[in-house]
Design an enzyme around this catalytic site. Structure first.
Site, short mmCIF file in Angstrom:
data_model
loop_
_atom_site.label_atom_id
_atom_site.label_comp_id
_atom_site.label_asym_id
_atom_site.label_seq_id
_atom_site.Cartn_x
_atom_site.Cartn_y
_atom_site.Cartn_z
N SER A 151 -3.90 -45.43 94.51
CA SER A 151 -4.77 -46.31 95.28
C SER A 151 -4.78 -47.71 94.68
O SER A 151 -4.63 -47.88 93.47
CB SER A 151 -6.20 -45.76 95.29
OG SER A 151 -7.12 -46.70 95.81
N TYR A 176 -13.70 -42.88 91.43
CA TYR A 176 -12.55 -42.65 92.30
C TYR A 176 -11.30 -43.32 91.72
O TYR A 176 -10.24 -42.70 91.59
CB TYR A 176 -12.83 -43.17 93.70
CG TYR A 176 -11.62 -43.20 94.60
CD1 TYR A 176 -11.03 -42.02 95.05
CD2 TYR A 176 -11.05 -44.41 94.99
CE1 TYR A 176 -9.91 -42.04 95.86
CE2 TYR A 176 -9.94 -44.44 95.80
CZ TYR A 176 -9.36 -43.26 96.24
OH TYR A 176 -8.25 -43.29 97.04
#
Length: 359
Positions: A151, A176
């Site tokens: 990501s 995350y």
């Protein structure tokens, strides 16, 4: 209602054919379902794996699967990455012939920056334990190439833009992001220990038809049509590298048949975070444009034919002000650069969303 929405345009064929079956985890997710569809269009054998988690409406996941199930070459298996037996059974079903190359694309994960603040254990189970199970299954079956989702969140507190793969990513600002950085480290360890080719892909703010309801563009469109205020963080002073799902899928499909290889120029005295002496690579997949959040909202207002009622709020914990992708390495590797203009891409979302919203 039936969904007849098609992709923005037919994707170009990848430079190299995919010469074996592909297992896609997270196949009912936004990117996973779009990738499965594109691979089937190219004649690939695809096994999808997903647990249909209720993080958001499972009906949307079934909606995506409905476009896949029944197509020649596609099989679906329900299961959780944290369940080693279920995942192993999916690998066995996807790759019955050990003489053929086996390709794995891991897109299953617990997504969402803000959700990780209140639900941290979900990220440990899906993004750490689940990814370890994927690595172990790939190792046990001598997988030809593991492509996995990282990501743009890994860039964390970085202020240099555009973000390049060679930049340091040691200062995450959300759990995350930390799990995605951990995935890159775990994959590198397996690449080194077991010569397992692994390629990590740092996706930048993906949007498009059949997207995710937790993303800002979806929330904004839903609120605008309902006449509710939209929440605009950091008082609108945000920029994002919005990347259309078609461009993400094209980049992934081109990388699948190109296993990561050791970098012959890697210098341990001056290590490049993007490459390695092991068969591990990391690539950005982004649109190369850092768009103002307020411009994205204005475009949505124009496409929807309604003005948004805006509620301006401070920056949220775990968020960053700007993202922007350097994709020179991706273009050098596969001859492709994402290029969908934001207005054109949002139009494909709005066309689909009107039907979904009125179902």
């Amino acid at each position: 209602m039936a969904d007849t929405t098609t992709s923005r345009a037919p994707a170009d064929l990848p430079a190299d054919p995919i010469d074996g079956p592909v297992l896609v985890t997270g196949a009912a997710g936004f990117i996973g379902a779009a990738l499965c569809e594109a691979l089937l269009d190219r004649g690939c054998e695809v096994t999808g794996f997903d647990n249909l988690t209720p993080y958001y409406d499972p009906a949307l996941k079934r909606h995506r699967l409905d476009r896949l199930e029944g197509r020649p070459g596609f099989a679906f298996r329900l299961g959780d990455l944290a369940d080693r037996e279920a995942l192993g059974a999916a690998f066995d079903a996807a790759f019955p012939d050990p003489a053929r190359p086996a390709y794995v694309v891991n897109l299953a994960a617990q997504a969402g920056v803000r959700y990780s603040i209140d639900n941290p254990h979900a990220y440990g189970e899906a993004n750490l334990t689940g990814f370890l199970n994927v690595l172990e299954a790939c190792r046990a079956r001598a997988t030809a190439h593991l492509v996995y989702a990282s990501s743009s969140s890994v860039y964390g507190g970085n202020r240099k833009v555009p973000f390049a793969e060679g930049d340091g990513v040691d200062h995450p600002v959300s759990l995350y992001a930390a799990t995605k950085k951990a995935n890159e480290l775990m994959a590198h360890a397996y690449a080194d220990l077991y010569a397992l080719p692994c390629t990590g892909l740092r996706f930048f703010t993906v949007y498009g038809p059949r997207g995710r309801p937790d993303m800002a563009y979806w929330k904004f469109a839903e609120a605008i049509l309902a006449g509710r205020p939209i929440q605009v963080y950091n008082h609108g002073d945000m920029r994002r590298d919005f990347t259309h799902v078609d461009d993400i899928v094209e980049g992934v499909a081109r990388l699948i048949p190109r296993p990561a290889a050791p970098d012959p120029d890697f210098d341990p005295a001056r290590p490049n975070p993007a490459t390695s002496w092991a068969p591990h690579r990391v690539f950005n997949i982004g649109n190369r444009r850092s768009e103002r959040l307020m411009d994205m909202i204005a475009t949505l207002e124009e496409l929807l034919g309604r003005e948004a009622v805006k509620e301006f709020l401070p920056m949220q914990p775990g968020d960053v002000q700007e993202t922007s992708a350097d994709v020179d390495a991706l273009e050098a590797a596969v001859g492709f650069r994402p290029d969908t203009p934001l207005r054109e891409g949002l139009a494909t979302f709005v066309d689909w969303f009107r039907g979904w919203n009125g179902r």
